[in-house]
Write an enzyme that holds these catalytic residues in place. Structure first.
Site, PDB file in Angstrom:
ATOM      1  N   ASP A   1       2.083   0.328 -89.431  1.00 22.67           N
ATOM      2  CA  ASP A   1       2.809  -0.931 -89.530  1.00 22.67           C
ATOM      3  C   ASP A   1       1.929  -1.955 -90.223  1.00 22.67           C
ATOM      4  O   ASP A   1       0.830  -2.253 -89.772  1.00 22.67           O
ATOM      5  CB  ASP A   1       3.163  -1.384 -88.099  1.00 22.67           C
ATOM      6  CG  ASP A   1       3.928  -2.693 -88.091  1.00 22.67           C
ATOM      7  OD1 ASP A   1       4.535  -3.032 -89.121  1.00 22.67           O
ATOM      8  OD2 ASP A   1       3.914  -3.368 -87.046  1.00 22.67           O
TER       9      ASP A   1
ATOM     10  N   ASN B   1      18.831  -4.621 -93.363  1.00 20.19           N
ATOM     11  CA  ASN B   1      18.882  -5.073 -91.970  1.00 20.19           C
ATOM     12  C   ASN B   1      19.725  -6.341 -91.803  1.00 20.19           C
ATOM     13  O   ASN B   1      20.083  -6.977 -92.781  1.00 20.19           O
ATOM     14  CB  ASN B   1      17.445  -5.328 -91.486  1.00 20.19           C
ATOM     15  CG  ASN B   1      17.374  -5.579 -90.000  1.00 20.19           C
ATOM     16  OD1 ASN B   1      18.156  -5.031 -89.224  1.00 20.19           O
ATOM     17  ND2 ASN B   1      16.434  -6.435 -89.591  1.00 20.19           N
TER      18      ASN B   1
ATOM     19  N   SER C   1     -50.708 -19.947-128.296  1.00 19.74           N
ATOM     20  CA  SER C   1     -50.222 -19.541-129.619  1.00 19.74           C
ATOM     21  C   SER C   1     -50.262 -20.675-130.647  1.00 19.74           C
ATOM     22  O   SER C   1     -49.214 -21.206-131.018  1.00 19.74           O
ATOM     23  CB  SER C   1     -48.819 -18.927-129.519  1.00 19.74           C
ATOM     24  OG  SER C   1     -47.976 -19.668-128.675  1.00 19.74           O
TER      25      SER C   1
HETATM   26  N1  LIG Z   1      20.916 -11.036 -86.512  1.00 20.72           N
HETATM   27  C1  LIG Z   1      19.872 -10.229 -86.633  1.00 20.72           C
HETATM   28  N2  LIG Z   1      18.651 -10.730 -86.488  1.00 20.72           N
HETATM   29  C2  LIG Z   1      17.596  -9.904 -86.617  1.00 20.72           C
HETATM   30  C3  LIG Z   1      17.781  -8.532 -86.905  1.00 20.72           C
HETATM   31  N3  LIG Z   1      16.545  -7.951 -86.996  1.00 20.72           N
HETATM   32  C4  LIG Z   1      15.650  -8.938 -86.738  1.00 20.72           C
HETATM   33  N4  LIG Z   1      16.277 -10.111 -86.526  1.00 20.72           N
HETATM   34  C5  LIG Z   1      15.665 -11.403 -86.216  1.00 20.72           C
HETATM   35  O1  LIG Z   1      14.892 -11.818 -87.330  1.00 20.72           O
HETATM   36  C6  LIG Z   1      13.715 -12.515 -86.902  1.00 20.72           C
HETATM   37  C7  LIG Z   1      12.478 -11.873 -87.500  1.00 20.72           C
HETATM   38  O2  LIG Z   1      12.331 -10.566 -87.001  1.00 20.72           O
HETATM   39  P1  LIG Z   1      10.912  -9.839 -86.899  1.00 20.72           P
HETATM   40  O3  LIG Z   1      11.204  -8.478 -86.417  1.00 20.72           O
HETATM   41  O4  LIG Z   1       9.932 -10.642 -86.146  1.00 20.72           O
HETATM   42  O5  LIG Z   1      10.529  -9.795 -88.440  1.00 20.72           O
HETATM   43  P2  LIG Z   1       9.180  -9.270 -89.154  1.00 20.72           P
HETATM   44  O6  LIG Z   1       8.462 -10.491 -89.584  1.00 20.72           O
HETATM   45  O7  LIG Z   1       9.698  -8.497 -90.321  1.00 20.72           O
HETATM   46  O8  LIG Z   1       8.454  -8.412 -88.202  1.00 20.72           O
HETATM   47  C8  LIG Z   1      13.720 -12.454 -85.397  1.00 20.72           C
HETATM   48  O9  LIG Z   1      14.244 -13.689 -84.914  1.00 20.72           O
HETATM   49  C9  LIG Z   1      14.690 -11.311 -85.075  1.00 20.72           C
HETATM   50  O10 LIG Z   1      15.319 -11.477 -83.847  1.00 20.72           O
HETATM   51  C10 LIG Z   1      19.102  -8.028 -87.070  1.00 20.72           C
HETATM   52  O11 LIG Z   1      19.352  -6.859 -87.322  1.00 20.72           O
HETATM   53  N5  LIG Z   1      20.107  -8.921 -86.924  1.00 20.72           N
END
Ligand SMILES: Nc1nc2c(ncn2[C@@H]2O[C@H](COP(=O)(O)OP(=O)(O)O)[C@@H](O)[C@H]2O)c(=O)[nH]1
Lengths: 631, 301
Positions: free
Chosen positions: A103, A158, A534
């Site tokens: 990751d 996503n 020199s």
């Molecule tokens: N609506 C919605 N929100 C999401 C989804 N996946 C992540 N989030 C939101 O997007 C924000 C960032 O997610 P995070 O996993 O911390 O992102 P990272 O920075 O890529 O690790 C968080 O507030 C999550 O709850 C999804 O499938 N749907």
């Protein structure tokens, strides 16, 4: 004390993957900040039941929902700053397969972290926010992943919940991504619509996206075959360690990096080029007839030949290149920029030597894929260059063999890893490429020292202050990281010129030799400070003529005779007055004042320190300015 | 060829590669043998890596004097059976001062009898590489640990200044004063370890298997009073219980779990059903948030 039941097969136990043949899948995740990477991994861990209940409970919000991203918190400092700063490894397994997830954060140092994660992964999962579409950072990640060996990517589009699970929105991103993937050379790119937060199409198919008929993310990952990492039929066995427990056994431990090895097979040991036959494939579980790529085994040969760590056992008629010149891609990971001439420890599997950067050709703009010509590589730059190796090594290009084609460069003093790279190709000795034929000439030697060599020729009466200024000057240069040497009466008269006296001919010969030595030193790349009275124009002109234009500076240290006589630091004037020193310059022998010196230092106006600074400014000012601009 | 499932063969090959790199690249490696299941797997892998030669480096056991007696018996039997070179080190100063987990608390006790003891041993023998059985899935701060992890002088771990690891090309060089920790089991999970123990028939300390044992409940932990130094507090009554240990350490600090899993298969089934983290039973991790990370920075393994 043995566990009661022996030899349990994986089928009998829930958590152990059933499909024993499919093996591990090592994957990396990339994506721009907030696209949902942490949420996705957290979801996979929970749904695959790899997250522990006590950890999950700790991440329940007051609403009862799980903060999936919170499951991935790592180090204290990161937790405090709310960021992840490095590569973290996560593990989960489904019924079918075990997964290792590298990751990587999308923040600072992303290039280095991406490269590191890509180097241990078979596949990349790229997160794309369905609302935002393909971002520049996402492209960057895909490009770096590709540069470091990833050929399979899965784009998880996503947050589909946020676009109403709309097919058109997904297809648009899919089209954009597919065309981008083709452009950067990814051979397999798949797009899946998911919602990490709601769990759609992660482990279970989504009832909100009936228009989508493809696999879920998990089922895709469970079935994908990692790319072939090596040419199937070409035996490569780098010797990691020679095992000699007693006089009767000689085995060679290592991992089969490509092809397979069979009992009785004819092989060649490199670099010695000695032929031999495999006489045994030894493991603690018994001898084997055959070993495949990836197996860590021990080989014995049918004859006694000298084999040690770093040697390579290869199939006969399958000889790889052996070379001391290679073209490479690398990611630079150190604050101090990469420059031509710099020297590092080169590690490539068990092979190790010293490498010099002999060329830097271009860096890759990871957004546009455009190659820009550059002189140096800075922190996090990815670029192409050439390395000269101190010893010839077995060279296998990265495209043919991922493991053998990877290398690192380490600083010889701090031992830090300054670069990681992949080998593009080996240059054979006859290759018609300019860096290959690079002569080790004055320019090359100067470049390696990172300086412009020249000679500063101080002339002036005894006691004028030549040595004092020269001494301060040399300290200044030293502090600037420059390589210098000072020649003066003291270190020359006692050795090189101790056969010479003070007659006119001997004085002339003295200067001639000093000038020649200075010329050799400049040719070797040094900054040489010569400090001799020199007194004759002819001898100074003769010295100047020995040097390439622009690399000789005549510096006149101007002090009136009376002042010098008054100072008389070595008591020479007194002795000369007493008639003890014949041919004393200024008294019984003339001093011919320079007519056109490159610099005249007036000791009656300024002190030695200021004068030394004047020399630095006037003589190397432009050049120093240029050096700063380059940085 | 062995009949392990492919993923275990891949993990095994990776670990063997790491062990061989360690031997080839360091002057004086040592295997930190803690007697637990991970150490048992590590030892098994080391025997495989160098077969038919012997395990080419000594084992080091930091004996706090508070280990389960069954562990010590198992250790001595293992050393005898495989003809190993075992170094046992105890912080004698700590013993003289009477440092005890009961009196001084787990933090002080761990620092003196484990962290400091380990440093003493590494210093005394001049080991430049210490091989350990830690896994990245054990604890959050370990997820980022390198396989070859440099320790600055004084064995300090600086999580912000780790060397990047690129494929299988490890940077094994050390500056003066630096030492290396090597973790061949980095990519194994607890389940992988048990599956491998089952498939390879590796012996482990019987405390891992459930049995009816005499247990005392203390501070929410199920403690096995292993010798007379354990003194019952008021209101404490030993009870007979079916328990096993998920990790093994010093008996006063290692909580048992209720279980009826009497063999590896049952353990694997239980792991799947239970889903609690492995270190939950350990007292030292609960001292404070980020406890493990702070301990590591100070040189605890
Ligand atoms: N609506 C919605 N929100 C999401 C989804 N996946 C992540 N989030 C939101 O997007 C924000 C960032 O997610 P995070 O996993 O911390 O992102 P990272 O920075 O890529 O690790 C968080 O507030 C999550 O709850 C999804 O499938 N749907």
């Amino acid at each position: 004390m043995r566990p009661k039941q022996q030899g349990v097969t994986s089928e009998s136990t829930g958590p152990v993957p059933h499909t024993s043949d499919i093996g591990l899948l090592r994957l990396m995740t990339c994506g721009s900040v907030d696209d949902g990477k942490s949420t996705l991994i957290g979801r996979l861990l929970v749904d695959a039941q790899m997250a522990y209940q006590d950890h999950i409970q700790a991440q329940r919000k007051s609403s009862g929902e799980i903060d999936y991203a919170g499951l991935l918190d790592g180090l204290l400092a990161e937790r405090e700053q709310g960021i992840t700063i490095d590569v973290a490894y996560r593990y989960f397994a489904s019924d079918k397969r075990k997964f290792i997830v590298a990751d990587t954060p999308g923040h600072e140092q992303y290039t280095r972290n991406m490269a590191t994660a890509a180097s241990v992964s078979d596949l990349a999962v790229i997160l794309i926010d369905a609302e935002a579409g393909l971002k520049p950072q996402t492209r960057r990640h895909a490009v770096i992943a590709h540069l470091f060996g990833i050929r399979h990517v899965v784009a998880a589009v996503n947050k589909m919940d946020k676009v109403g699970y709309d097919e058109t929105a997904f297809r648009k991103i899919e089209a954009a991504f597919t065309s981008f993937a083709r452009q950067c050379g990814l051979t397999s790119a798949v797009c899946l619509p998911v919602s990490a937060l709601k769990g759609d199409n992660i482990c279970e198919p989504s009832d909100k996206m009936t228009w989508y008929t493809g696999p879920t993310l998990l089922s895709y990952l469970e079935n994908v075959k990692p790319q072939a990492m090596a040419s199937a039929n070409v035996l490569r066995f780098p010797v990691q360690w020679a095992c000699r427990p007693d006089a009767s056994f000689r085995g060679y431990a290592g991992t089969v990096e490509s092809g397979d090895v069979r009992l009785g097979q004819n092989v060649v040991v490199l670099p010695s080029n000695m032929p031999a036959k495999i006489s045994d494939i030894v493991t603690m579980d018994g001898s084997q007839d055959r070993a495949e790529t990836g197996e860590a085994i021990m080989l014995t040969l049918d004859r006694d030949i000298d084999v040690s760590r770093g040697n390579m056992i290869v199939g006969e008629n399958q000889l790889p290149d052996i070379s001391d010149q290679i073209i490479v891609n690398m990611v630079w990971m150190e604050e101090e920029a990469a420059r031509v001439g710099a020297c590092y420890t080169f590690c490539c599997g068990p092979q190790k030597t010293i490498a010099t950067i002999t060329a830097i050709q271009h860096k890759v703009d990871v957004e546009t894929l455009i190659e820009q010509p550059v002189q140096s590589l800075s922190l996090n730059d990815v670029g192409q260059g050439a390395l000269g190796l101190a010893t010839s090594l077995v060279i296998e290009p990265f495209a043919k063999n991922r493991m053998m084609g990877s290398f690192i460069l380490c600083d010889k003093v701090t031992h830090r890893t300054v670069a990681a790279g992949t080998i593009r190709s080996a240059l054979s000795r006859g290759a018609n490429l300019h860096w290959q034929n690079m002569a080790v000439d004055a320019a090359a030697r100067a470049q390696m020292k990172g300086q412009r060599p020249f000679c500063l020729w101080f002339t002036g009466l005894s006691g004028a202050g030549k040595s004092t200024i020269a001494d301060l000057l040399e300290k200044k240069f030293f502090n600037m990281g420059l390589h210098t040497y000072t020649l003066d009466g003291d270190n020359v008269r006692h050795g090189l010129n101790r056969d010479l006296g003070f007659s006119d001919t001997d004085r002339m010969e003295n200067i001639r030799r000093v000038a020649e030595v200075a010329r050799l030193m400049v040719d070797a790349g040094l900054i040489v400070i010569v400090s001799f009275i020199s007194p004759f124009r002819a001898e100074r002109a003769m010295a100047r003529d020995l040097f390439p234009p622009g690399s000789f500076y005549e510096i006149f240290v101007d002090a009136p005779f009376s002042v010098c006589e008054e100072r008389d630091p070595k008591g020479l004037y007194k002795k000369a007055r007493e008639g003890l020193i014949p041919n004393f310059t200024g008294l019984s022998s003339p001093y011919e004042t320079p007519e056109n010196p490159d610099l005249c230092l007036d000791t009656s106006v300024l002190g030695p320190l200021e004068l030394a600074e004047q020399v630095v400014d006037k003589v190397c000012g432009d050049w120093l300015l240029n050096m700063k601009k380059d940085e | 060829m062995s009949n392990l499932p492919l993923y275990l063969r891949q993990l095994e090959a990776e670990s063997v590669y790491i062990l061989r790199e360690t031997l080839a690249c360091f002057r004086k490696p040592v295997l930190m043998y803690s007697i637990g299941k991970d150490s048992s797997v590590l030892l098994h892998l080391a025997r495989k890596a160098f077969y038919p030669g012997p395990v080419p480096f000594p084992l080091l056991h930091v004996d706090t004097t508070w280990k389960f007696r069954e562990m010590i018996a198992f250790r001595d039997e293992t050393v005898r059976r495989y003809g190993l070179n075992l170094i046992i080190h105890t912080n004698e100063e700590g013993v003289e001062k009477g440092i005890s987990p009961f009196v001084h608390g787990s933090a002080v006790y761990t620092d003196v009898m484990k962290t400091q003891a380990l440093r003493q041993a590494l210093d005394a023998y001049g080991f430049d590489a210490a091989i350990g059985g830690a896994r990245r899935d054990e604890e959050a701060s370990r997820a980022k640990e390198r396989i070859f992890s440099v320790r600055a002088a004084g064995y300090r771990w600086d999580p912000r200044n780790q060397r990047p690891e690129f494929g299988r090309v490890f940077n094994t060089s050390l500056a003066p004063g630096e030492t290396m920790r090597v973790f061949p089991l980095s990519n194994w999970t607890e389940k992988d370890v048990w599956a491998y123990i089952a498939a390879e028939g590796i012996d482990v300390v019987p405390l891992y298997f459930a049995q009816e044992r005499e247990i005392v409940r203390r501070d929410g932990m199920l403690v096995l009073p292993d010798d007379e130094r354990f003194v019952l507090k008021e209101g404490e009554v030993p009870e007979k219980m079916w328990v096993r240990f998920r990790t093994l350490g010093c008996y006063p600090l290692t909580g048992a779990m209720e279980s009826t899993a009497q063999n590896v298969v049952e353990i694997l089934e239980e792991l799947q059903a239970d889903q609690m983290s492995e270190r939950r039973g350990r007292a030292i991790d609960h001292d404070q948030a980020g406890a493990m990370e702070l301990k590591k920075q100070a040189g605890y393994f």
